[in-house]
Design a protein around this motif. Structure first.
Motif, PDB file in Angstrom:
ATOM      1  N   PRO A 281       0.817  -1.219   0.000  1.00  0.00           N
ATOM      2  CA  PRO A 281       0.000   0.000   0.000  1.00  0.00           C
ATOM      3  C   PRO A 281       0.851   1.269   0.000  1.00  0.00           C
ATOM      4  CG  PRO A 281      -0.315  -1.260   2.032  1.00  0.00           C
ATOM      5  CD  PRO A 281       0.576  -2.053   1.151  1.00  0.00           C
ATOM      6  N   ALA A 282       2.102   1.156   0.420  1.00  0.00           N
ATOM      7  CA  ALA A 282       2.993   2.322   0.378  1.00  0.00           C
ATOM      8  C   ALA A 282       3.207   2.789  -1.056  1.00  0.00           C
ATOM      9  CB  ALA A 282       4.325   1.970   1.028  1.00  0.00           C
ATOM     10  N   ASP A 283       3.101   1.880  -2.016  1.00  0.00           N
ATOM     11  CA  ASP A 283       3.267   2.254  -3.419  1.00  0.00           C
ATOM     12  C   ASP A 283       2.170   3.214  -3.874  1.00  0.00           C
ATOM     13  OD1 ASP A 283       5.514   0.727  -3.551  1.00  0.00           O
ATOM     14  OD2 ASP A 283       4.589  -0.928  -4.642  1.00  0.00           O
ATOM     15  N   HIS A 284       0.971   3.050  -3.332  1.00  0.00           N
ATOM     16  CA  HIS A 284      -0.129   3.946  -3.698  1.00  0.00           C
ATOM     17  C   HIS A 284       0.145   5.366  -3.193  1.00  0.00           C
ATOM     18  CE1 HIS A 284      -2.634   0.738  -5.235  1.00  0.00           C
ATOM     19  NE2 HIS A 284      -2.369   0.040  -4.146  1.00  0.00           N
ATOM     20  N   ILE A 285       0.675   5.467  -1.994  1.00  0.00           N
ATOM     21  CA  ILE A 285       1.014   6.779  -1.441  1.00  0.00           C
ATOM     22  C   ILE A 285       2.151   7.403  -2.248  1.00  0.00           C
ATOM     23  CG2 ILE A 285       1.834   7.991   0.608  1.00  0.00           C
ATOM     24  CD1 ILE A 285       0.543   5.678   2.239  1.00  0.00           C
ATOM     25  N   ALA A 286       3.162   6.599  -2.569  1.00  0.00           N
ATOM     26  CA  ALA A 286       4.291   7.104  -3.362  1.00  0.00           C
ATOM     27  C   ALA A 286       3.828   7.542  -4.748  1.00  0.00           C
ATOM     28  CB  ALA A 286       5.372   6.032  -3.473  1.00  0.00           C
ATOM     29  N   LEU A 287       2.891   6.812  -5.331  1.00  0.00           N
ATOM     30  CA  LEU A 287       2.361   7.189  -6.636  1.00  0.00           C
ATOM     31  C   LEU A 287       1.626   8.525  -6.555  1.00  0.00           C
ATOM     32  CD1 LEU A 287       1.871   6.513  -9.604  1.00  0.00           C
ATOM     33  CD2 LEU A 287      -0.149   5.243  -8.884  1.00  0.00           C
ATOM     34  N   ALA A 288       0.851   8.715  -5.502  1.00  0.00           N
ATOM     35  CA  ALA A 288       0.141   9.987  -5.328  1.00  0.00           C
ATOM     36  C   ALA A 288       1.131  11.147  -5.175  1.00  0.00           C
ATOM     37  CB  ALA A 288      -0.782   9.901  -4.123  1.00  0.00           C
TER      38      ALA A 288
ATOM     39  N   ARG B 126       4.011  19.848 -10.931  1.00  0.00           N
ATOM     40  CA  ARG B 126       4.626  21.103 -10.540  1.00  0.00           C
ATOM     41  C   ARG B 126       6.129  21.212 -10.826  1.00  0.00           C
ATOM     42  NH1 ARG B 126       0.096  20.712  -8.332  1.00  0.00           N
ATOM     43  NH2 ARG B 126      -0.998  22.219  -7.071  1.00  0.00           N
ATOM     44  N   LEU B 127       6.798  20.103 -11.086  1.00  0.00           N
ATOM     45  CA  LEU B 127       8.259  20.117 -11.199  1.00  0.00           C
ATOM     46  C   LEU B 127       8.728  19.519 -12.521  1.00  0.00           C
ATOM     47  CD1 LEU B 127       9.046  18.790  -7.612  1.00  0.00           C
ATOM     48  CD2 LEU B 127       9.200  21.148  -8.391  1.00  0.00           C
ATOM     49  N   PRO B 128       9.985  19.788 -12.912  1.00  0.00           N
ATOM     50  CA  PRO B 128      10.575  19.127 -14.087  1.00  0.00           C
ATOM     51  C   PRO B 128      10.828  17.636 -13.809  1.00  0.00           C
ATOM     52  CG  PRO B 128      11.856  21.069 -13.456  1.00  0.00           C
ATOM     53  CD  PRO B 128      10.835  20.849 -12.393  1.00  0.00           C
ATOM     54  N   ILE B 129      11.272  16.921 -14.826  1.00  0.00           N
ATOM     55  CA  ILE B 129      11.341  15.459 -14.764  1.00  0.00           C
ATOM     56  C   ILE B 129      12.365  14.938 -13.750  1.00  0.00           C
ATOM     57  CG2 ILE B 129      12.923  15.242 -16.708  1.00  0.00           C
ATOM     58  CD1 ILE B 129      10.055  12.849 -15.931  1.00  0.00           C
ATOM     59  N   LEU B 130      13.535  15.538 -13.668  1.00  0.00           N
ATOM     60  CA  LEU B 130      14.567  15.011 -12.773  1.00  0.00           C
ATOM     61  C   LEU B 130      14.139  15.048 -11.306  1.00  0.00           C
ATOM     62  CD1 LEU B 130      17.328  13.749 -12.425  1.00  0.00           C
ATOM     63  CD2 LEU B 130      18.308  16.046 -12.373  1.00  0.00           C
ATOM     64  N   PRO B 131      13.619  16.150 -10.800  1.00  0.00           N
ATOM     65  CA  PRO B 131      13.140  16.124  -9.417  1.00  0.00           C
ATOM     66  C   PRO B 131      11.985  15.142  -9.201  1.00  0.00           C
ATOM     67  CG  PRO B 131      13.375  18.386 -10.149  1.00  0.00           C
ATOM     68  CD  PRO B 131      13.590  17.517 -11.343  1.00  0.00           C
ATOM     69  N   VAL B 132      11.156  14.977 -10.209  1.00  0.00           N
ATOM     70  CA  VAL B 132      10.040  14.028 -10.084  1.00  0.00           C
ATOM     71  C   VAL B 132      10.567  12.610  -9.940  1.00  0.00           C
ATOM     72  CG1 VAL B 132       8.054  13.031 -11.273  1.00  0.00           C
ATOM     73  CG2 VAL B 132       8.391  15.500 -11.273  1.00  0.00           C
ATOM     74  N   VAL B 133      11.563  12.256 -10.735  1.00  0.00           N
ATOM     75  CA  VAL B 133      12.149  10.913 -10.644  1.00  0.00           C
ATOM     76  C   VAL B 133      12.793  10.704  -9.275  1.00  0.00           C
ATOM     77  CG1 VAL B 133      13.954   9.410 -11.572  1.00  0.00           C
ATOM     78  CG2 VAL B 133      12.474  10.679 -13.123  1.00  0.00           C
TER      79      VAL B 133
ATOM     80  N   ALA C 135      10.527   8.479  -2.310  1.00  0.00           N
ATOM     81  CA  ALA C 135       9.248   8.237  -1.643  1.00  0.00           C
ATOM     82  C   ALA C 135       8.937   6.740  -1.583  1.00  0.00           C
ATOM     83  CB  ALA C 135       8.125   8.983  -2.364  1.00  0.00           C
ATOM     84  N   THR C 136       9.144   6.041  -2.686  1.00  0.00           N
ATOM     85  CA  THR C 136       8.859   4.604  -2.698  1.00  0.00           C
ATOM     86  C   THR C 136       9.777   3.861  -1.741  1.00  0.00           C
ATOM     87  OG1 THR C 136       8.156   4.766  -5.001  1.00  0.00           O
ATOM     88  CG2 THR C 136       8.657   2.572  -4.162  1.00  0.00           C
ATOM     89  N   GLY C 137      11.060   4.149  -1.791  1.00  0.00           N
ATOM     90  CA  GLY C 137      12.005   3.475  -0.904  1.00  0.00           C
ATOM     91  C   GLY C 137      11.735   3.765   0.559  1.00  0.00           C
TER      92      GLY C 137
ATOM     93  N   THR D 128       4.173  11.230  -6.323  1.00  0.00           N
ATOM     94  CA  THR D 128       4.834  11.399  -7.614  1.00  0.00           C
ATOM     95  C   THR D 128       3.948  12.164  -8.592  1.00  0.00           C
ATOM     96  OG1 THR D 128       6.044   9.348  -7.260  1.00  0.00           O
ATOM     97  CG2 THR D 128       5.949  10.167  -9.513  1.00  0.00           C
ATOM     98  N   LEU D 129       2.676  11.822  -8.625  1.00  0.00           N
ATOM     99  CA  LEU D 129       1.758  12.527  -9.524  1.00  0.00           C
ATOM    100  C   LEU D 129       1.625  13.995  -9.135  1.00  0.00           C
ATOM    101  CD1 LEU D 129      -1.038   9.859 -10.014  1.00  0.00           C
ATOM    102  CD2 LEU D 129       0.664  10.610 -11.669  1.00  0.00           C
ATOM    103  N   PHE D 130       1.578  14.251  -7.847  1.00  0.00           N
ATOM    104  CA  PHE D 130       1.513  15.639  -7.379  1.00  0.00           C
ATOM    105  C   PHE D 130       2.772  16.399  -7.796  1.00  0.00           C
ATOM    106  CE2 PHE D 130       2.373  18.871  -4.135  1.00  0.00           C
ATOM    107  CZ  PHE D 130       1.230  19.653  -4.281  1.00  0.00           C
ATOM    108  N   ALA D 131       3.929  15.787  -7.609  1.00  0.00           N
ATOM    109  CA  ALA D 131       5.187  16.439  -7.986  1.00  0.00           C
ATOM    110  C   ALA D 131       5.272  16.637  -9.496  1.00  0.00           C
ATOM    111  CB  ALA D 131       6.365  15.609  -7.492  1.00  0.00           C
TER     112      ALA D 131
END
Length: 64
Positions: free
Chosen positions: A26-33, A41-48, A54-56, A35-38
């Motif tokens: 279930p932590a993956d769902h939070i990390a996905l949320a 608002r942000l360019p690709i490198l900070p999002v990655v 967040a996932t780790g 990531t989608l929020f980021a």
């Protein structure tokens, strides 16, 4: 020989297996949320970086 058209429309994965895999972490769902929020608002490198961190972190916290 070509495959019939109706065989091309079959899903590539088993939906029950995908739901089971998603329910395992279930932590993956939070990390996905996060990531989608980021990503809105942000360019690709900070999002990655946010996605990986967040996932780790969330998996590490949920394991302990």
């Amino acid at each position: 020989m070509h495959r019939p058209l109706w065989e091309l429309a079959k899903p590539a994965i088993d939906c029950k297996a995908a739901a089971t895999q998603a329910a395992k972490h279930p932590a993956d769902h939070i990390a996905l949320a996060l990531t989608l929020f980021a990503a809105t608002r942000l360019p690709i490198l900070p999002v990655v970086l946010i996605a990986v961190l967040a996932t780790g972190t969330l998996r590490w916290l949920s394991a302990s």
